[in-house]
Design a protein around this motif. Sequence first.
Motif, PDB file in Angstrom:
ATOM      1  N   LYS A  71     -16.276  20.791  -9.193  1.00  0.00           N
ATOM      2  CA  LYS A  71     -15.798  20.120 -10.409  1.00  0.00           C
ATOM      3  C   LYS A  71     -16.947  19.536 -11.227  1.00  0.00           C
ATOM      4  O   LYS A  71     -16.904  19.541 -12.452  1.00  0.00           O
ATOM      5  CB  LYS A  71     -14.816  18.995 -10.061  1.00  0.00           C
ATOM      6  CG  LYS A  71     -13.432  19.459  -9.741  1.00  0.00           C
ATOM      7  CD  LYS A  71     -12.536  18.253  -9.513  1.00  0.00           C
ATOM      8  CE  LYS A  71     -11.101  18.645  -9.294  1.00  0.00           C
ATOM      9  NZ  LYS A  71     -10.229  17.449  -9.138  1.00  0.00           N
ATOM     10  N   LEU A  78     -12.410  13.761 -11.359  1.00  0.00           N
ATOM     11  CA  LEU A  78     -12.046  13.554  -9.965  1.00  0.00           C
ATOM     12  C   LEU A  78     -10.716  12.838  -9.817  1.00  0.00           C
ATOM     13  O   LEU A  78     -10.402  11.915 -10.566  1.00  0.00           O
ATOM     14  CB  LEU A  78     -13.138  12.750  -9.250  1.00  0.00           C
ATOM     15  CG  LEU A  78     -14.562  13.306  -9.326  1.00  0.00           C
ATOM     16  CD1 LEU A  78     -15.514  12.388  -8.584  1.00  0.00           C
ATOM     17  CD2 LEU A  78     -14.626  14.718  -8.798  1.00  0.00           C
ATOM     18  N   THR A  79      -9.958  13.253  -8.797  1.00  0.00           N
ATOM     19  CA  THR A  79      -8.715  12.549  -8.473  1.00  0.00           C
ATOM     20  C   THR A  79      -9.090  11.226  -7.795  1.00  0.00           C
ATOM     21  O   THR A  79     -10.251  11.002  -7.412  1.00  0.00           O
ATOM     22  CB  THR A  79      -7.846  13.377  -7.510  1.00  0.00           C
ATOM     23  OG1 THR A  79      -8.545  13.501  -6.264  1.00  0.00           O
ATOM     24  CG2 THR A  79      -7.525  14.755  -8.087  1.00  0.00           C
ATOM     25  N   ARG A 121      -8.278  10.253  -4.815  1.00  0.00           N
ATOM     26  CA  ARG A 121      -8.700  10.522  -3.435  1.00  0.00           C
ATOM     27  C   ARG A 121     -10.121  11.083  -3.413  1.00  0.00           C
ATOM     28  O   ARG A 121     -10.939  10.691  -2.580  1.00  0.00           O
ATOM     29  CB  ARG A 121      -7.734  11.500  -2.761  1.00  0.00           C
ATOM     30  CG  ARG A 121      -8.130  11.893  -1.361  1.00  0.00           C
ATOM     31  CD  ARG A 121      -8.214  10.706  -0.415  1.00  0.00           C
ATOM     32  NE  ARG A 121      -6.907  10.390   0.093  1.00  0.00           N
ATOM     33  CZ  ARG A 121      -6.632   9.347   0.845  1.00  0.00           C
ATOM     34  NH1 ARG A 121      -7.588   8.506   1.195  1.00  0.00           N
ATOM     35  NH2 ARG A 121      -5.420   9.103   1.251  1.00  0.00           N
ATOM     36  N   GLU A 122     -10.425  11.999  -4.340  1.00  0.00           N
ATOM     37  CA  GLU A 122     -11.779  12.560  -4.399  1.00  0.00           C
ATOM     38  C   GLU A 122     -12.807  11.474  -4.700  1.00  0.00           C
ATOM     39  O   GLU A 122     -13.902  11.467  -4.133  1.00  0.00           O
ATOM     40  CB  GLU A 122     -11.846  13.669  -5.453  1.00  0.00           C
ATOM     41  CG  GLU A 122     -11.107  14.927  -5.053  1.00  0.00           C
ATOM     42  CD  GLU A 122     -10.916  15.916  -6.190  1.00  0.00           C
ATOM     43  OE1 GLU A 122     -10.604  17.077  -5.893  1.00  0.00           O
ATOM     44  OE2 GLU A 122     -11.063  15.526  -7.366  1.00  0.00           O
ATOM     45  N   THR A 123     -12.435  10.541  -5.563  1.00  0.00           N
ATOM     46  CA  THR A 123     -13.329   9.425  -5.883  1.00  0.00           C
ATOM     47  C   THR A 123     -13.581   8.576  -4.643  1.00  0.00           C
ATOM     48  O   THR A 123     -14.714   8.166  -4.380  1.00  0.00           O
ATOM     49  CB  THR A 123     -12.739   8.571  -7.022  1.00  0.00           C
ATOM     50  OG1 THR A 123     -12.535   9.406  -8.162  1.00  0.00           O
ATOM     51  CG2 THR A 123     -13.658   7.419  -7.386  1.00  0.00           C
ATOM     52  N   ARG A 183     -23.795  17.817  -1.796  1.00  0.00           N
ATOM     53  CA  ARG A 183     -23.122  16.517  -1.823  1.00  0.00           C
ATOM     54  C   ARG A 183     -24.000  15.467  -2.491  1.00  0.00           C
ATOM     55  O   ARG A 183     -23.524  14.629  -3.254  1.00  0.00           O
ATOM     56  CB  ARG A 183     -22.787  16.056  -0.409  1.00  0.00           C
ATOM     57  CG  ARG A 183     -21.780  16.906   0.272  1.00  0.00           C
ATOM     58  CD  ARG A 183     -21.590  16.485   1.716  1.00  0.00           C
ATOM     59  NE  ARG A 183     -20.798  17.507   2.394  1.00  0.00           N
ATOM     60  CZ  ARG A 183     -20.632  17.573   3.676  1.00  0.00           C
ATOM     61  NH1 ARG A 183     -21.193  16.679   4.461  1.00  0.00           N
ATOM     62  NH2 ARG A 183     -19.910  18.522   4.199  1.00  0.00           N
ATOM     63  N   HIS A 242     -12.471  18.336   0.316  1.00  0.00           N
ATOM     64  CA  HIS A 242     -12.600  17.455  -0.857  1.00  0.00           C
ATOM     65  C   HIS A 242     -14.028  17.510  -1.404  1.00  0.00           C
ATOM     66  O   HIS A 242     -14.228  17.633  -2.618  1.00  0.00           O
ATOM     67  CB  HIS A 242     -12.255  16.008  -0.504  1.00  0.00           C
ATOM     68  CG  HIS A 242     -10.795  15.706  -0.490  1.00  0.00           C
ATOM     69  ND1 HIS A 242      -9.965  15.915  -1.571  1.00  0.00           N
ATOM     70  CD2 HIS A 242     -10.004  15.184   0.484  1.00  0.00           C
ATOM     71  CE1 HIS A 242      -8.737  15.543  -1.266  1.00  0.00           C
ATOM     72  NE2 HIS A 242      -8.730  15.098  -0.020  1.00  0.00           N
ATOM     73  N   ARG A 280     -14.646  20.736  -3.268  1.00  0.00           N
ATOM     74  CA  ARG A 280     -13.944  20.727  -4.556  1.00  0.00           C
ATOM     75  C   ARG A 280     -14.652  19.808  -5.553  1.00  0.00           C
ATOM     76  O   ARG A 280     -14.812  20.141  -6.723  1.00  0.00           O
ATOM     77  CB  ARG A 280     -12.485  20.293  -4.340  1.00  0.00           C
ATOM     78  CG  ARG A 280     -11.559  20.659  -5.443  1.00  0.00           C
ATOM     79  CD  ARG A 280     -10.082  20.484  -5.127  1.00  0.00           C
ATOM     80  NE  ARG A 280      -9.708  19.540  -4.086  1.00  0.00           N
ATOM     81  CZ  ARG A 280      -9.415  19.864  -2.825  1.00  0.00           C
ATOM     82  NH1 ARG A 280      -9.466  21.124  -2.426  1.00  0.00           N
ATOM     83  NH2 ARG A 280      -9.082  18.948  -1.948  1.00  0.00           N
ATOM     84  N   ILE A 281     -15.111  18.669  -5.074  1.00  0.00           N
ATOM     85  CA  ILE A 281     -15.839  17.714  -5.926  1.00  0.00           C
ATOM     86  C   ILE A 281     -17.107  18.371  -6.465  1.00  0.00           C
ATOM     87  O   ILE A 281     -17.392  18.299  -7.662  1.00  0.00           O
ATOM     88  CB  ILE A 281     -16.196  16.432  -5.129  1.00  0.00           C
ATOM     89  CG1 ILE A 281     -14.935  15.627  -4.832  1.00  0.00           C
ATOM     90  CG2 ILE A 281     -17.228  15.596  -5.883  1.00  0.00           C
ATOM     91  CD1 ILE A 281     -15.128  14.561  -3.753  1.00  0.00           C
TER      92      ILE A 281
END
Length: 194
Positions: A175, A134-135, A137-139, A181, A168, A171-172
């Motif tokens: 990944k 995770l980036t 921002r994603e975190t 969610r 986001h 995408r999360i």
Amino acid sequence: MIRTLLALDSALVLGALSFVLAAEDDIRVVAEVDRGDAVPEAVRDGRPDVVVADLDFVEGVEASRLGQCPVLVLAHPRRAGRLRGMRCGTRMIGILRSDVAPQRVVEGIRLLARREPVLDADLVVAALHADGPLTERETEVLALTAEGAPVAEVAVSLGLTSGTVRNHLGRIARKVGARTRVEAVRVAREAGWI
């Protein structure tokens, strides 16, 4: 004879592995436990040569309570990051994926009994890259979601639009291999990413 203790949280896996090991001439299962808190007592009473255990079971046990018995840790790749912080003292530890073929576990027991290393390359790579996919921002998005914040609230907190937050989250999920969610949050927590 390699005296072996099995400490696994799945009764099905525990029974199946015990059955496989019973067919081996040089391995004898001296104890089976399905709770982490039962491991130290089983080690003391069974005096195994090798312990085969889930990562969760050995992670919470002080190294001194396991003596010098080698431990073959079975871990899921998503949890590989937790291997980096494991304390083993001077005891030999082997590491295999939790979904390996039973014969690989048999080989691992034999190697550890001879004090030879047992490592799964995929787990080592996963542990080295345990910072996660995770980036930053994603975190942040996932951490706020994990706290129960709805999409609109996450968007306001991070200065994003609701659509961007949903993107986001999608995408999360892809990944981390999650379908929802909630599942993405669980995976990320287990891996130590949030």
